[in-house]
Design a protein around this motif. Structure first.
Motif, PDB file in Angstrom:
ATOM      1  N   ARG B  96      24.465 -23.616  17.726  1.00  0.00           N
ATOM      2  CA  ARG B  96      23.373 -24.382  17.087  1.00  0.00           C
ATOM      3  C   ARG B  96      23.928 -25.571  16.306  1.00  0.00           C
ATOM      4  O   ARG B  96      23.302 -26.606  16.227  1.00  0.00           O
ATOM      5  CB  ARG B  96      22.590 -23.490  16.114  1.00  0.00           C
ATOM      6  CG  ARG B  96      21.615 -22.570  16.791  1.00  0.00           C
ATOM      7  CD  ARG B  96      20.572 -22.046  15.796  1.00  0.00           C
ATOM      8  NE  ARG B  96      19.810 -21.002  16.424  1.00  0.00           N
ATOM      9  CZ  ARG B  96      19.998 -19.705  16.205  1.00  0.00           C
ATOM     10  NH1 ARG B  96      20.915 -19.307  15.358  1.00  0.00           N
ATOM     11  NH2 ARG B  96      19.264 -18.811  16.827  1.00  0.00           N
ATOM     12  N   ASN B  97      25.096 -25.385  15.727  1.00  0.00           N
ATOM     13  CA  ASN B  97      25.634 -26.426  14.842  1.00  0.00           C
ATOM     14  C   ASN B  97      26.680 -27.303  15.496  1.00  0.00           C
ATOM     15  O   ASN B  97      26.896 -28.430  15.057  1.00  0.00           O
ATOM     16  CB  ASN B  97      26.257 -25.771  13.602  1.00  0.00           C
ATOM     17  CG  ASN B  97      25.234 -24.971  12.828  1.00  0.00           C
ATOM     18  OD1 ASN B  97      24.081 -25.389  12.707  1.00  0.00           O
ATOM     19  ND2 ASN B  97      25.639 -23.815  12.357  1.00  0.00           N
ATOM     20  N   SER B  98      27.355 -26.795  16.522  1.00  0.00           N
ATOM     21  CA  SER B  98      28.496 -27.553  17.048  1.00  0.00           C
ATOM     22  C   SER B  98      28.840 -27.090  18.455  1.00  0.00           C
ATOM     23  O   SER B  98      28.668 -25.916  18.794  1.00  0.00           O
ATOM     24  CB  SER B  98      29.704 -27.325  16.129  1.00  0.00           C
ATOM     25  OG  SER B  98      30.881 -27.792  16.744  1.00  0.00           O
ATOM     26  N   THR B  99      29.347 -28.035  19.246  1.00  0.00           N
ATOM     27  CA  THR B  99      29.859 -27.669  20.567  1.00  0.00           C
ATOM     28  C   THR B  99      31.386 -27.687  20.583  1.00  0.00           C
ATOM     29  O   THR B  99      31.995 -27.634  21.645  1.00  0.00           O
ATOM     30  CB  THR B  99      29.333 -28.645  21.645  1.00  0.00           C
ATOM     31  OG1 THR B  99      29.704 -29.984  21.290  1.00  0.00           O
ATOM     32  CG2 THR B  99      27.830 -28.546  21.803  1.00  0.00           C
ATOM     33  N   ASP B 100      32.007 -27.735  19.417  1.00  0.00           N
ATOM     34  CA  ASP B 100      33.474 -27.770  19.359  1.00  0.00           C
ATOM     35  C   ASP B 100      34.100 -26.549  20.032  1.00  0.00           C
ATOM     36  O   ASP B 100      35.214 -26.622  20.564  1.00  0.00           O
ATOM     37  CB  ASP B 100      33.968 -27.839  17.901  1.00  0.00           C
ATOM     38  CG  ASP B 100      33.645 -29.190  17.269  1.00  0.00           C
ATOM     39  OD1 ASP B 100      33.215 -30.095  18.008  1.00  0.00           O
ATOM     40  OD2 ASP B 100      33.808 -29.318  16.042  1.00  0.00           O
ATOM     41  N   GLY B 101      33.374 -25.434  19.995  1.00  0.00           N
ATOM     42  CA  GLY B 101      33.891 -24.211  20.614  1.00  0.00           C
ATOM     43  C   GLY B 101      34.089 -24.367  22.113  1.00  0.00           C
ATOM     44  O   GLY B 101      34.938 -23.673  22.704  1.00  0.00           O
ATOM     45  N   ILE B 102      33.309 -25.239  22.734  1.00  0.00           N
ATOM     46  CA  ILE B 102      33.487 -25.473  24.177  1.00  0.00           C
ATOM     47  C   ILE B 102      34.824 -26.165  24.421  1.00  0.00           C
ATOM     48  O   ILE B 102      35.570 -25.795  25.328  1.00  0.00           O
ATOM     49  CB  ILE B 102      32.312 -26.315  24.735  1.00  0.00           C
ATOM     50  CG1 ILE B 102      30.997 -25.544  24.565  1.00  0.00           C
ATOM     51  CG2 ILE B 102      32.554 -26.666  26.205  1.00  0.00           C
ATOM     52  CD1 ILE B 102      29.766 -26.367  24.869  1.00  0.00           C
ATOM     53  N   ASP B 103      35.136 -27.156  23.597  1.00  0.00           N
ATOM     54  CA  ASP B 103      36.435 -27.839  23.722  1.00  0.00           C
ATOM     55  C   ASP B 103      37.580 -26.843  23.563  1.00  0.00           C
ATOM     56  O   ASP B 103      38.547 -26.843  24.339  1.00  0.00           O
ATOM     57  CB  ASP B 103      36.570 -28.941  22.658  1.00  0.00           C
ATOM     58  CG  ASP B 103      35.597 -30.084  22.878  1.00  0.00           C
ATOM     59  OD1 ASP B 103      34.378 -29.818  22.958  1.00  0.00           O
ATOM     60  OD2 ASP B 103      36.040 -31.236  22.996  1.00  0.00           O
ATOM     61  N   ARG B 104      37.455 -25.966  22.556  1.00  0.00           N
ATOM     62  CA  ARG B 104      38.531 -24.985  22.309  1.00  0.00           C
ATOM     63  C   ARG B 104      38.649 -24.012  23.483  1.00  0.00           C
ATOM     64  O   ARG B 104      39.756 -23.697  23.934  1.00  0.00           O
ATOM     65  CB  ARG B 104      38.268 -24.220  21.003  1.00  0.00           C
ATOM     66  CG  ARG B 104      38.492 -25.041  19.740  1.00  0.00           C
ATOM     67  CD  ARG B 104      38.528 -24.155  18.504  1.00  0.00           C
ATOM     68  NE  ARG B 104      37.250 -23.516  18.241  1.00  0.00           N
ATOM     69  CZ  ARG B 104      36.257 -24.075  17.540  1.00  0.00           C
ATOM     70  NH1 ARG B 104      36.402 -25.287  17.037  1.00  0.00           N
ATOM     71  NH2 ARG B 104      35.126 -23.416  17.341  1.00  0.00           N
ATOM     72  N   THR B 105      37.487 -23.564  23.996  1.00  0.00           N
ATOM     73  CA  THR B 105      37.494 -22.622  25.126  1.00  0.00           C
ATOM     74  C   THR B 105      38.139 -23.252  26.349  1.00  0.00           C
ATOM     75  O   THR B 105      38.989 -22.641  27.019  1.00  0.00           O
ATOM     76  CB  THR B 105      36.053 -22.194  25.460  1.00  0.00           C
ATOM     77  OG1 THR B 105      35.529 -21.474  24.342  1.00  0.00           O
ATOM     78  CG2 THR B 105      35.993 -21.322  26.700  1.00  0.00           C
ATOM     79  N   PHE B 106      37.777 -24.492  26.645  1.00  0.00           N
ATOM     80  CA  PHE B 106      38.327 -25.148  27.835  1.00  0.00           C
ATOM     81  C   PHE B 106      39.826 -25.399  27.682  1.00  0.00           C
ATOM     82  O   PHE B 106      40.580 -25.327  28.653  1.00  0.00           O
ATOM     83  CB  PHE B 106      37.573 -26.450  28.126  1.00  0.00           C
ATOM     84  CG  PHE B 106      36.261 -26.247  28.844  1.00  0.00           C
ATOM     85  CD1 PHE B 106      35.698 -24.989  28.982  1.00  0.00           C
ATOM     86  CD2 PHE B 106      35.581 -27.324  29.399  1.00  0.00           C
ATOM     87  CE1 PHE B 106      34.497 -24.794  29.644  1.00  0.00           C
ATOM     88  CE2 PHE B 106      34.372 -27.144  30.073  1.00  0.00           C
ATOM     89  CZ  PHE B 106      33.828 -25.883  30.190  1.00  0.00           C
ATOM     90  N   SER B 107      40.272 -25.704  26.458  1.00  0.00           N
ATOM     91  CA  SER B 107      41.718 -25.886  26.236  1.00  0.00           C
ATOM     92  C   SER B 107      42.455 -24.579  26.501  1.00  0.00           C
ATOM     93  O   SER B 107      43.520 -24.561  27.135  1.00  0.00           O
ATOM     94  CB  SER B 107      41.991 -26.340  24.794  1.00  0.00           C
ATOM     95  OG  SER B 107      41.432 -27.606  24.593  1.00  0.00           O
ATOM     96  N   GLU B 108      41.862 -23.480  26.006  1.00  0.00           N
ATOM     97  CA  GLU B 108      42.491 -22.170  26.216  1.00  0.00           C
ATOM     98  C   GLU B 108      42.517 -21.831  27.708  1.00  0.00           C
ATOM     99  O   GLU B 108      43.535 -21.351  28.225  1.00  0.00           O
ATOM    100  CB  GLU B 108      41.711 -21.110  25.441  1.00  0.00           C
ATOM    101  CG  GLU B 108      42.309 -19.724  25.526  1.00  0.00           C
ATOM    102  CD  GLU B 108      41.280 -18.648  25.220  1.00  0.00           C
ATOM    103  OE1 GLU B 108      40.401 -18.875  24.366  1.00  0.00           O
ATOM    104  OE2 GLU B 108      41.339 -17.585  25.877  1.00  0.00           O
ATOM    105  N   TRP B 109      41.419 -22.086  28.397  1.00  0.00           N
ATOM    106  CA  TRP B 109      41.371 -21.801  29.837  1.00  0.00           C
ATOM    107  C   TRP B 109      42.416 -22.630  30.590  1.00  0.00           C
ATOM    108  O   TRP B 109      43.064 -22.133  31.518  1.00  0.00           O
ATOM    109  CB  TRP B 109      39.990 -22.108  30.397  1.00  0.00           C
ATOM    110  CG  TRP B 109      38.918 -21.114  30.023  1.00  0.00           C
ATOM    111  CD1 TRP B 109      39.052 -20.015  29.230  1.00  0.00           C
ATOM    112  CD2 TRP B 109      37.549 -21.167  30.435  1.00  0.00           C
ATOM    113  NE1 TRP B 109      37.840 -19.384  29.125  1.00  0.00           N
ATOM    114  CE2 TRP B 109      36.904 -20.045  29.844  1.00  0.00           C
ATOM    115  CE3 TRP B 109      36.803 -22.030  31.214  1.00  0.00           C
ATOM    116  CZ2 TRP B 109      35.547 -19.795  30.039  1.00  0.00           C
ATOM    117  CZ3 TRP B 109      35.457 -21.774  31.415  1.00  0.00           C
ATOM    118  CH2 TRP B 109      34.836 -20.662  30.826  1.00  0.00           C
TER     119      TRP B 109
END
Lengths: 66, 366
Positions: B96-109
Motif C-alpha cells: 500500500r505504501n511502497s513498491t520498493d519490496g519488488i526491487d528488493r525481491t527482483f535483486s534477490e531473484w
C-alpha cells in the motif's frame, strides 16, 4: 521544434525490445498504460517540455538511457 | 508427469492430505482458497504436506476448476518439473505504501538465478502475481514489475467472498494482507497468455480531464462533471448511470482490444473506478457481449494455437462471475473449461502487464 517525443518513445521501445516483436508489443502496451500512446506522436508533434520531462522519468524507470 | 488439478469442498478436514492425495509430489503447487478456510493455517498446512514444492496462493471470491465454478472450496494445481523446471516465489509486503519490496525481491531473484531480471528470456519465463485485492496498489505493483523486467506477469487480485473486509496472499507457510505474491516460473515447453473480455468498443470516447488517481476517481470527463459526461455518452439520465456500469464500462484501447476500467460508484458528481486512470487517457465507452460465448471462442482459439496444452490458470473478474450468476450461466461457464485441466478463481481485479477489470486473464502451460 518538433518530433523529439517520437524519437524518445522509439528509443525506449528499441532499447527494451532489442527488435523482439513480442517485446515491442509489450513495451508499447506499458507505455500506453503509463499515458504515452506511441501512435499519438509523430515527427511533427510539438516538443512539449512537460511531456518530455515525464517521458524522461518513464525512461529512467524503465532503465533506459536516452 | 505434467499438471494435476485438485479440489476440496467446503467443510473438508485434512485439507493438506486430501490435496496431496490428488496432486502427488509436484515441484510447484498453486492454490486458490475460499476465505472460509483460515488463510494462515491453510498456508502452513499446504507447505507441510508439500515440503519439496514451492507453494503459493490466495483467498478468493469463488473458484474455478476443470468443468465447474465453485464456492467455499479450495482448488489447486500441481506442476511437475517437465512443465515448470524452476520456480522462485516471494511475498512482497507493505505494497500500500511502497513498491520498493519488488526491487528488493527482483535483486534477490537475480542473485539466485545468476541472471538479471531484464535479461531473462520472456518466451521461457513467465511471472504470476497475486495481490491483496483490497490494497488498491495493483497499478503501482504492475507498473514497477513492468519497469524491471520484460517477463510477462499475469494474475489476479485476491478476494474474500464479496465481504470486502480482508484478503490474503500466501507463499510457503506464511499468509499476509497488504502484500503481493510474486512467482517466476521457467517453462521449458513454453506458455501462452489469454486475455479475454466480453465487450466491444462503441464510437464514443471519454477523456478524463481531472482525476484523483489515488482514490481511483474521475472528477471530470471532457471538462464536465464525470457522472454528467458519462450519462450523456450513454444517453441516460444521471440517476440512471449506476445501473449501466456493468454493461458499459470504459476501455483503454490497446491494439484494438480494451483494457477495461470498470466504474464502481458515483461519488458526488465524480465516478470511482476499480482501477486507476490518468488524465488525458482516451477511454472508449464499451458495450457488453455474451461472456460464455466469447470465452468459449477465445479459449478454443488459444487451445488451437497451443495443441497439447497441459493446463491453465484462470483469473476471472468477480464482476463477470456476478453477471454469470445473475444470468444463471455459471454451469455453462464452468463447462467451457471441461476439456483442459484448470484452476482459477474469481478475482477483485486482473493483472496482465497492467491492472484491469471485467476480464479473464489465463495462463496456458504447454
Amino acid at each position: 521544434m518538433a518530433g523529439q517525443i517520437k524519437v524518445m518513445i522509439d528509443q525506449i521501445i528499441e532499447n527494451r525490445s532489442k527488435g523482439n516483436a513480442l517485446l515491442v508489443s509489450t513495451t508499447q502496451t506499458k507505455l500506453i498504460l503509463k499515458g504515452f500512446d506511441p501512435a499519438k506522436y509523430d515527427a511533427s508533434s510539438p516538443d512539449d517540455p512537460a511531456v518530455i520531462a515525464r517521458l524522461r522519468q518513464v525512461a529512467a524507470d524503465l532503465n533506459v538511457t536516452l | 508427469m505434467g499438471i494435476k488439478v485438485a479440489q476440496v469442498a467446503d467443510g473438508t478436514v485434512d485439507v493438506g492430505a486430501k490435496l496431496a492425495a490428488q496432486l502427488g509430489d509436484p515441484a510447484v503447487v498453486v492454490y486458490f482458497a475460499s476465505p472460509k478456510h483460515d488463510p494462515e493455517s491453510l498456508a502452513a498446512e499446504i507447505a507441510r504436506f508439500f515440503p519439496a514444492a514451492a507453494t503459493f496462493g490466495c483467498t478468493t471470491a469463488g473458484e474455478l476448476v476443470s468443468g465447474a465454478m465453485t464456492k467455499g472450496a479450495i482448488v489447486a494445481m500441481g506442476f511437475d518439473k517437465d512443465v515448470v523446471s524452476r520456480a522462485v516465489v516471494s511475498i512482497v509486503d507493505g505494497i500500500r505504501n511502497s513498491t520498493d519490496g519488488i526491487d528488493r525481491t527482483f535483486s534477490e531473484w537475480a542473485r539466485r538465478l545468476g541472471q538479471p531480471m531484464l535479461e531473462l528470456d520472456p518466451e521461457r519465463w513467465v511471472g504470476l502475481v497475486l495481490v491483496d485485492g483490497l490494497s488498491g496498489a495493483e497499478e503501482r505493483v504492475m507498473e514497477r514489475i513492468g519497469d524491471l523486467t520484460n517477463v510477462v506477469f499475469i494474475g489476479g487480485s485476491a478476494g474474500d467472498d464479496v465481504a470486502f473486509k480482508q484478503t490474503f496472499v500466501a507463499a510457503g507457510s506464511r499468509a499476509a494482507s497488504n502484500a503481493a505474491v510474486l512467482a517466476l516460473l521457467e517453462c521449458p515447453n513454453g506458455f501462452d497468455v489469454l486475455k479475454t473480455q466480453s465487450f466491444h468498443a462503441t464510437r464514443q470516447f471519454l477523456v478524463p480531464s481531472k482525476v484523483d488517481k489515488a482514490a481511483r476517481e474521475i472528477i471530470e470527463f471532457n471538462g464536465k462533471p464525470a457522472a454528467i459526461a458519462y450519462s450523456e455518452a450513454l444517453g441516460v439520465k444521471p440517476d440512471e448511470l449506476a445501473d449501466q456500469f456493468m454493461a458499459h464500462p470504459l476501455g483503454l484501447m490497446v491494439g484494438g482490444e480494451p483494457f477495461v476500467r470498470s466504474p464502481q460508484q458515483i461519488v458526488g458528481q465524480s465516478v470511482r473506478f476499480y482501477c486507476g486512470v490518468d488524465e488525458g487517457m482516451k477511454l472508449a465507452v464499451l458495450d457488453s457481449t455474451d461472456i460464455v460465448e466469447d470465452t468459449t471462442a477465445a479459449l478454443k482459439k488459444a487451445l488451437d494455437r497451443n495443441p497439447g496444452t497441459k493446463g491453465l490458470l484462470s483469473f476471472n473478474c468477480i464482476l463477470r462471475t456476478l453477471e454469470l450468476e445473475a444470468k444463471g450461466q455459471t454451469d455453462a461457464y464452468g463447462k467451457v473449461f471441461a476439456s483442459v485441466p484448470t484452476a482459477g478463481f474469481s478475482t477483485y481485479g486482473e493483472e496482465y502487464i497492467g491492472h484491469i477489470n471485467q476480464t479473464a486473464t489465463m495462463l496456458l502451460f504447454r
